[in-house]
Every structure is written in C-alpha cells, then in structure tokens.
Design an enzyme around this catalytic site. Structure first.
Site, PDB file in Angstrom:
ATOM      1  N   HIS A  49      14.781 -39.064  -1.343  1.00  0.00           N
ATOM      2  CA  HIS A  49      14.139 -39.268  -0.040  1.00  0.00           C
ATOM      3  C   HIS A  49      12.653 -38.915  -0.099  1.00  0.00           C
ATOM      4  O   HIS A  49      12.029 -38.685   0.930  1.00  0.00           O
ATOM      5  CB  HIS A  49      14.866 -38.439   1.032  1.00  0.00           C
ATOM      6  CG  HIS A  49      16.274 -38.888   1.236  1.00  0.00           C
ATOM      7  ND1 HIS A  49      16.597 -40.077   1.854  1.00  0.00           N
ATOM      8  CD2 HIS A  49      17.446 -38.345   0.839  1.00  0.00           C
ATOM      9  CE1 HIS A  49      17.909 -40.231   1.856  1.00  0.00           C
ATOM     10  NE2 HIS A  49      18.451 -39.190   1.240  1.00  0.00           N
ATOM     11  N   ASN A  83      -1.759   2.751   5.256  1.00  0.00           N
ATOM     12  CA  ASN A  83      -0.826   1.673   4.925  1.00  0.00           C
ATOM     13  C   ASN A  83      -0.462   0.984   6.233  1.00  0.00           C
ATOM     14  O   ASN A  83      -0.057   1.650   7.184  1.00  0.00           O
ATOM     15  CB  ASN A  83       0.432   2.271   4.260  1.00  0.00           C
ATOM     16  CG  ASN A  83       1.579   1.272   4.211  1.00  0.00           C
ATOM     17  OD1 ASN A  83       1.354   0.069   4.109  1.00  0.00           O
ATOM     18  ND2 ASN A  83       2.797   1.762   4.284  1.00  0.00           N
ATOM     19  N   GLY A  84      -0.610  -0.353   6.267  1.00  0.00           N
ATOM     20  CA  GLY A  84      -0.305  -1.106   7.486  1.00  0.00           C
ATOM     21  C   GLY A  84      -1.435  -2.061   7.810  1.00  0.00           C
ATOM     22  O   GLY A  84      -2.300  -2.314   6.963  1.00  0.00           O
ATOM     23  N   ARG A  86       4.128  -0.483  -4.528  1.00  0.00           N
ATOM     24  CA  ARG A  86       3.775  -0.868  -3.164  1.00  0.00           C
ATOM     25  C   ARG A  86       2.480  -1.673  -3.126  1.00  0.00           C
ATOM     26  O   ARG A  86       2.069  -2.154  -2.063  1.00  0.00           O
ATOM     27  CB  ARG A  86       3.639   0.379  -2.280  1.00  0.00           C
ATOM     28  CG  ARG A  86       4.897   1.206  -2.217  1.00  0.00           C
ATOM     29  CD  ARG A  86       4.697   2.402  -1.316  1.00  0.00           C
ATOM     30  NE  ARG A  86       4.585   2.001   0.061  1.00  0.00           N
ATOM     31  CZ  ARG A  86       5.587   1.954   0.927  1.00  0.00           C
ATOM     32  NH1 ARG A  86       6.787   2.321   0.547  1.00  0.00           N
ATOM     33  NH2 ARG A  86       5.406   1.561   2.160  1.00  0.00           N
ATOM     34  N   CYS A 110       0.823  -1.193   0.000  1.00  0.00           N
ATOM     35  CA  CYS A 110       0.000   0.000   0.000  1.00  0.00           C
ATOM     36  C   CYS A 110       0.867   1.256   0.000  1.00  0.00           C
ATOM     37  O   CYS A 110       1.844   1.342   0.723  1.00  0.00           O
ATOM     38  CB  CYS A 110      -0.961   0.090   1.191  1.00  0.00           C
ATOM     39  SG  CYS A 110      -2.126  -1.264   1.248  1.00  0.00           S
ATOM     40  N   TRP A 118      -2.477  -2.934  -1.654  1.00  0.00           N
ATOM     41  CA  TRP A 118      -2.123  -4.347  -1.682  1.00  0.00           C
ATOM     42  C   TRP A 118      -3.043  -4.979  -0.641  1.00  0.00           C
ATOM     43  O   TRP A 118      -2.945  -4.693   0.553  1.00  0.00           O
ATOM     44  CB  TRP A 118      -0.651  -4.558  -1.308  1.00  0.00           C
ATOM     45  CG  TRP A 118      -0.259  -5.994  -1.397  1.00  0.00           C
ATOM     46  CD1 TRP A 118       0.034  -6.685  -2.531  1.00  0.00           C
ATOM     47  CD2 TRP A 118      -0.147  -6.926  -0.311  1.00  0.00           C
ATOM     48  NE1 TRP A 118       0.336  -7.989  -2.217  1.00  0.00           N
ATOM     49  CE2 TRP A 118       0.233  -8.165  -0.868  1.00  0.00           C
ATOM     50  CE3 TRP A 118      -0.313  -6.840   1.073  1.00  0.00           C
ATOM     51  CZ2 TRP A 118       0.446  -9.308  -0.099  1.00  0.00           C
ATOM     52  CZ3 TRP A 118      -0.107  -7.976   1.843  1.00  0.00           C
ATOM     53  CH2 TRP A 118       0.263  -9.187   1.251  1.00  0.00           C
ATOM     54  N   LYS A 120      11.996 -17.219  -8.165  1.00  0.00           N
ATOM     55  CA  LYS A 120      11.794 -16.280  -9.280  1.00  0.00           C
ATOM     56  C   LYS A 120      10.841 -16.870 -10.316  1.00  0.00           C
ATOM     57  O   LYS A 120      10.023 -16.154 -10.890  1.00  0.00           O
ATOM     58  CB  LYS A 120      13.158 -15.964  -9.901  1.00  0.00           C
ATOM     59  CG  LYS A 120      13.411 -14.557 -10.308  1.00  0.00           C
ATOM     60  CD  LYS A 120      13.059 -13.533  -9.257  1.00  0.00           C
ATOM     61  CE  LYS A 120      14.177 -13.141  -8.379  1.00  0.00           C
ATOM     62  NZ  LYS A 120      14.003 -12.906  -7.014  1.00  0.00           N
ATOM     63  N   GLU A 156       7.343 -16.611  -8.850  1.00  0.00           N
ATOM     64  CA  GLU A 156       6.935 -15.214  -8.720  1.00  0.00           C
ATOM     65  C   GLU A 156       6.577 -14.592 -10.080  1.00  0.00           C
ATOM     66  O   GLU A 156       5.595 -13.869 -10.198  1.00  0.00           O
ATOM     67  CB  GLU A 156       8.120 -14.481  -8.101  1.00  0.00           C
ATOM     68  CG  GLU A 156       7.888 -13.095  -7.644  1.00  0.00           C
ATOM     69  CD  GLU A 156       9.116 -12.530  -6.912  1.00  0.00           C
ATOM     70  OE1 GLU A 156      10.252 -12.972  -7.186  1.00  0.00           O
ATOM     71  OE2 GLU A 156       8.930 -11.631  -6.082  1.00  0.00           O
ATOM     72  N   GLU A 192      16.587 -19.616  -4.686  1.00  0.00           N
ATOM     73  CA  GLU A 192      16.328 -18.264  -5.198  1.00  0.00           C
ATOM     74  C   GLU A 192      15.731 -18.331  -6.608  1.00  0.00           C
ATOM     75  O   GLU A 192      14.746 -17.669  -6.915  1.00  0.00           O
ATOM     76  CB  GLU A 192      17.639 -17.456  -5.183  1.00  0.00           C
ATOM     77  CG  GLU A 192      17.668 -16.213  -6.047  1.00  0.00           C
ATOM     78  CD  GLU A 192      16.466 -15.307  -5.900  1.00  0.00           C
ATOM     79  OE1 GLU A 192      15.980 -15.093  -4.791  1.00  0.00           O
ATOM     80  OE2 GLU A 192      15.984 -14.815  -6.955  1.00  0.00           O
ATOM     81  N   LYS A 204       6.137  -4.853  -3.934  1.00  0.00           N
ATOM     82  CA  LYS A 204       7.581  -4.804  -3.758  1.00  0.00           C
ATOM     83  C   LYS A 204       7.999  -4.736  -2.297  1.00  0.00           C
ATOM     84  O   LYS A 204       8.866  -5.451  -1.844  1.00  0.00           O
ATOM     85  CB  LYS A 204       8.114  -3.581  -4.510  1.00  0.00           C
ATOM     86  CG  LYS A 204       9.625  -3.403  -4.420  1.00  0.00           C
ATOM     87  CD  LYS A 204      10.319  -4.497  -5.182  1.00  0.00           C
ATOM     88  CE  LYS A 204      11.804  -4.292  -5.302  1.00  0.00           C
ATOM     89  NZ  LYS A 204      12.433  -5.497  -5.872  1.00  0.00           N
TER      90      LYS A 204
END
Ligand code: M6R
Length: 607
Positions: A504, A104-105, A27, A2, A78, A485, A488, A481, A602
């Site tokens: 396993h 925001n929060g 955001r 946000c 968001w 990606k 995402e 990583e 982000k």
C-alpha cells in the site's frame, strides 16, 4: 533525564560527586559538572561535555586544588534546552556568582520568567535552569531556605533542584515537583540524589521526597518540609533489590542483559504460576479478580508500549476482556472518560516515565483503579498505583530495554490467564498455555547459541542504511520493537510494517539495498506472509527471514534466523533475542556505543 547529586558533610566531596555521578550517568550523558565548596568559602566549579569520564579527567588535572570541599552539588545532563556545550552544562549560577543550582526536569514557564529576568540579568546559557539561579538572586531574602519557597512558587514544573549559597556553604537545599529525589544519611554526611542507583552500595536506608516537599541538608542531617512545616518522613531500607550493576564477562551491559533473559523469565513466572498444578498462584492477581472489571486501559511508552500491545491482544484473546493501549504522551491530551469498571494499567521499566506518571496522577484523582507493572522497586509509579506486580528483571541500567520487556510480557500473559480462569474456567486450555510457558525459558536459552550465526549476518547487513521489519498480527508489534532497537543501538533507519501493508505504499522503496527482515513463524499466517515476501523478491528485494526451525520454505529467503517451535500465543517472545542480538552486532560493526546511544537517556523523566 538528568541526574542530580549533592553532598554535605565532613569529607572532601569531590570523589563522592564524581563516583556517584557515574552511577547516575544512565540518566543522561551529554555533559556533567560539579560545584564544591568548603567552610572557608573556597569553591571549585568544573564542567565538561559528554561523559562523566571527561569531567573526571578535567578534575584530576586540578588534583592539588581538590582538598577539603566538604559540600557540593553535581549533575549529569540530558540536553533539553540548548545544545551540548560547556555553557549549558550544570551547575548554573546567579549573576552575582553566589547561588549554584543543579536541576532535573523542565521549567515550562522559563521563557516568561527569562523575559522578566533579562531586564536585570545577563544570561550566558540557553537552559531553563539558569532562570532558576537568576530567580534565586532576585528573590533572595537573606535565607536560602525561605528563598527556595519563593522561587518554587514561581516555577511551573517539573523539577528536582539542589542549591548552594556560596555565602552559607554549611547548608544545602533541595525541592521537588514531578522529578524524583531521595535523601539519606551516610557515615560522613548527608546526601541527596535523583535515585537509589547512585548509592545502592553505600547507603543503608533512604527517604523519598514527595511532590512539593523541600529539604534542608545541614550538619550531617536533613529536615524535610511541606508548606513550611516539618514533615516526619519514613525511611526505606536499601536491600538486595538495589544490586550494583556489573558487566561480568560481557563487553556491554546490553549484551549481558540479553543473556540474562532466560533467568529473568523464570524469575517473572516464579511464585506466580505453580507449574506442578498448572495454576496461577498469586495474591495480587487473586485480589484483582475480586473486582468487577469489564475493560482494561493500558498506558505506556516506547518498548513498554510495544509489550503492552501484545499484552492487550492477550487480554482480548485469552481473557476475553476489552483492552485498549495508549501511548502515554498522546493519552495525556485526549478526553478522559473515567470508568469504575475499567482497570487502568501503567507499565514502565523505570517507574519514572513522566507522561505515564502524569496520566496515573490524573486517573487516581478520578478515583479509578490503578495497577502498575514496574521494574524499579519503590519508583514513583510503583508507589502511586493502588496495586501492581513487579516485573523483577533486575537492574536494567543502560538505555536499551531488553530483558525487562520479556519480563513484562510474562506478567501480562500471567495476568490474562488469571483473569480468564476467573471468568471462564476452561482449565484444559489454560493448562496447555502454562505447560508451554514453563518450557519457554529453556527455548530462549537455546536462542543465545545462535550468537555466532547472527554475528556473521550482522556483518553482511551492516552495510545497509535502511531496513523494513515485517510481521503480522501480534508479530507486527514484535517487529516494531525490534526495529526500534536497531534505530536506537546502531542509528540505522528501520521501520516496521504489518506484512500485508507493504504494497500500500512502502513497497516503492524496495531495492536490493533496502533489506527486509520478515518475521514469519510456521503458523496459519505463514503462507499469507510468503505471498507478500514473494512480492518483495519479485522486485529484487533482499529478505532475511526469521522463521521456525525446520520450515521447508527456507529457500525463498536470502538468509534465515531460526526460532524454536512453541504455542502460537507465545510466538511474540521468540524473535526478540535473535533480533536484539542482530541490532547489537550491527551497532558493533558500525562502531557505536551500545550502552550509551547518542541523544538518549534511560529514564525519560520529562514530558
Ligand atoms: O521506563 P519505561 O519502560 O517507562 O521507558 C519507556 C521507554 O522510554 C523505553 O522503553 C525506551 O523506548 C527504550 N529505550 C527502548 O529500548
């Protein structure tokens, strides 16, 4: 997570709100809204789901009504509480439609507050923020600023809020606890925003609010208060560090940022390593070596976490210091035993990640030494740490973190070498690392030339819905990583395993339609990995090998991506560019929005 923005001045606020909301869109881009008003109390409330461009189109349709709203608040969302709907889009308002709020929060006690407020008011949304607007109505004492204090006293954080009282449109108020907020004075008025990215090209200086501070924006000026008293605040200059994001010749910011990696790496090493004398040459690292440190604890999330695990291994292997890595969201709930000989390192691209920030607060309260590795200059984590190094990777605006991970790795390796030299002074080995590190940016540059090969491979592999990424030792973390990606950017399921771990359990899933990306450079672990790859091939698995150029074992793989040779310690850098490009190309094949992946934002400023 946000973005909020507010303006109070002499100009029509609508174009400001829309333009700068676009700059804050990284955001969150689930929905966007504005509330604008003029001194005659004529107002405009407009909301749209998804991107800010949808809001802009909607606003454009009302063109004739857009004159002269000289005050306004705006929000890009968001979603945390409630689905992506117009009803849940900010600004939220009180029942009497007098008070308008952007936030925001997360208000953690919103359920309890809502239960109480529902006895008086009807709620139209599922958000925690609507509770704030109803609370303003309930506690209003005829002065929006003193009401703000009463309201914030009831909120269990986190928040950065801005409020307009329709009956007093000349004043705008804001408060913050946990979530970031800055204010500044521009040519035509006074502005408030979640961060500097909104305004980097227009403001000359800005002021950052601290937790529990409130702000009043009025008559082209602002006043900051803490516990009812006026606080004299310093301003910071907006300089070149806050560059304007620009895609250049690239289709997406993500691709541009991947192509910047070689220069980002040069930049992260510059001024820290003297490649002529092969010495570490950095004041912060020298100062750090004055401390008697026998343990390192590292706190990070997401891609920063994966970079950290590699870094922790370097601290252990190179500097011979015990190092432990913690996922910040988990670390918060573990028992914390503070230690004066432990260095607590907080690593974050944005410098705003909520649970990293909360941990930092706690560690600081215990009087321990804190060190930040942060990209965004002046961000909350950067400002809170006792000491630190910037990763200096330039603005990384959209969701996928790429170039900054390489910069973080460079900082971590430089730190490990510096600490190692301080303890052990085996100059000869250090020189060998530094020599290879100097060659690395050119090697990574060469990897960008594989773009077309990777494009062809991505076309072939984009038909699959599931992937395993395999790697051993440090390269397991690189595999983690790179699989993150792929998930995402392309929304394709991918999981990373240590190569030997497959039999396993996960091996049960292997079919020709469940491909494996095997990172297997030519080193002492290569043949062990090959045995595991053979086990996959024996079960008709499809394997894309990421191997050292010229490796003669090439034929065991269905396809290969080649990496240059380097010192073993540097191999975690090598699979990144090709496998990130691979994810980008798969995402393109599948028609995904690479810069703005679904459901993400982000900067993760909520826990
Ligand atoms: O800003 P930070 O480095 O603290 O962010 C941590 C993660 O949220 C971030 O790395 C995230 O995992 C990225 N979107 C991955 O590409």
């Amino acid at each position: 997570m946000c973005g909020i923005f507010a303006y109070n001045g002499t100009q029509n606020s609508v174009p400001f709100l829309i333009e700068w909301l676009r700059n804050l869109e990284y955001r969150g881009y689930d929905s966007a809204g504005i509330y604008c008003i003029n001194n005659k109390k004529e107002a405009l409330l407009e909301k749209a789901i998804w991107k800010v461009s949808n809001l802009a189109t909607k606003v454009e349709r009302n063109k004739e009504k857009l004159d002269n709203y000289n005050s306004g608040i705006a929000h890009t969302r968001w979603a945390t509480h409630g689905k992506v709907t117009v009803e849940n889009t900010h600004p939220h308002y009180s029942q009497n439609e007098r008070f308008y709020v952007v936030h925001n929060g997360i208000i953690e006690n919103y359920m309890e507050l809502k239960e109480h407020l529902q006895k008086k008011y009807t709620f139209y949304s599922d958000t925690d923020t609507e509770v704030v607007s109803k609370l303003v109505e309930e506690l209003f004492d005829w002065d929006i600023f003193s009401t703000l204090e009463k309201v914030t006293n009831k909120l269990v954080w986190a928040y950065a809020i801005a409020i307009i009282d329709k009956e007093n449109p000349e004043t705008l108020v804001g408060a913050k606890l946990g979530s970031p907020m800055i204010v500044w004075i521009g040519e035509n008025g006074v502005f408030l925003s979640s961060d500097i990215n909104a305004i980097s090209n227009v403001a000359h200086e800005f002021t950052t609010l601290e937790d529990n501070e409130t702000v009043e924006l009025k008559n082209g000026n602002y006043t900051v208060y803490s516990l009812g008293e006026v606080v004299k605040k310093e301003t910071e200059e907006v300089d070149d560090r806050f560059e304007k994001a620009d895609k250049g010749i690239f289709e997406t910011f993500t691709e541009k940022e991947i192509h910047e990696i070689p220069s980002v790496l040069r930049n992260a090493l510059k001024g820290r390593i003297n490649f002529e004398t092969k010495e570490i040459n950095n004041e912060t690292l020298s100062a750090l070596n004055e401390y008697d440190i026998d343990n390192i604890e590292i706190i990070a999330s997401g891609s920063s976490y994966f970079a950290w695990v590699v870094g922790a291994s370097w601290f252990k292997e190179v500097a011979q210091i015990k190092a432990e890595v913690r996922i910040s969201s988990e670390f918060l709930y573990e028992t914390f035993i503070p230690s004066k000989r432990t260095l607590y390192i907080f690593m974050s691209q944005s410098g705003e990640t909520a649970d990293v920030r909360e941990w930092l607060k706690m560690v600081k309260q215990k009087g321990c030494l804190t060190f930040g590795i942060v990209n965004v200059v002046g961000s909350t984590i950067a400002r809170m740490c006792d000491m630190g190094l910037y990763s200096h990777s330039g603005i990384e605006i959209w969701v996928a973190s790429t170039k900054n991970i390489v910069a973080q790795l460079a900082v971590l390796l430089t730190m490990s070498i510096s600490m190692w030299l301080n303890r052990d002074l085996q100059m000869k080995d250090a020189k060998a690392y530094i020599e290879k590190l100097e060659e690395l940016p050119n090697k990574l540059e060469g990897q960008l030339e594989q773009k077309n090969t990777i494009k062809v491979l991505a076309k072939k592999y984009s038909k699959y819905s599931n992937f395993f990424y395999l790697g051993k030792n440090l390269l397991y973390w690189t595999a983690c990583e790179c699989s993150l990606k792929l998930k995402e950017l392309s929304y394709v399921h991918a999981e990373a395993y240590s190569t030997g771990e497959l039999k396993h359990g996960p091996l049960a899933l292997i079919t020709p339609d469940f491909p494996v990306i095997a990172i297997n450079p030519k080193n002492e672990l290569r043949d062990k990995n090959i045995s595991n790859i053979k086990e996959i091939k024996a079960r008709s698995g499809t394997v894309l090998g990421v191997i050292t150029a010229g490796d003669t074992t090439k034929e065991i793989y269905d396809d290969v991506i080649e990496m240059p040779k380097t010192h073993n310690i540097l191999t975690p850098f090598l699979p990144l560019i090709p496998l990130w490009l691979f994810s980008v190309e798969i995402a393109k094949e599948l028609g995904k929005d690479i810069d703005k992946p679904q459901n993400l934002a982000k900067s993760v400023t909520v826990e």
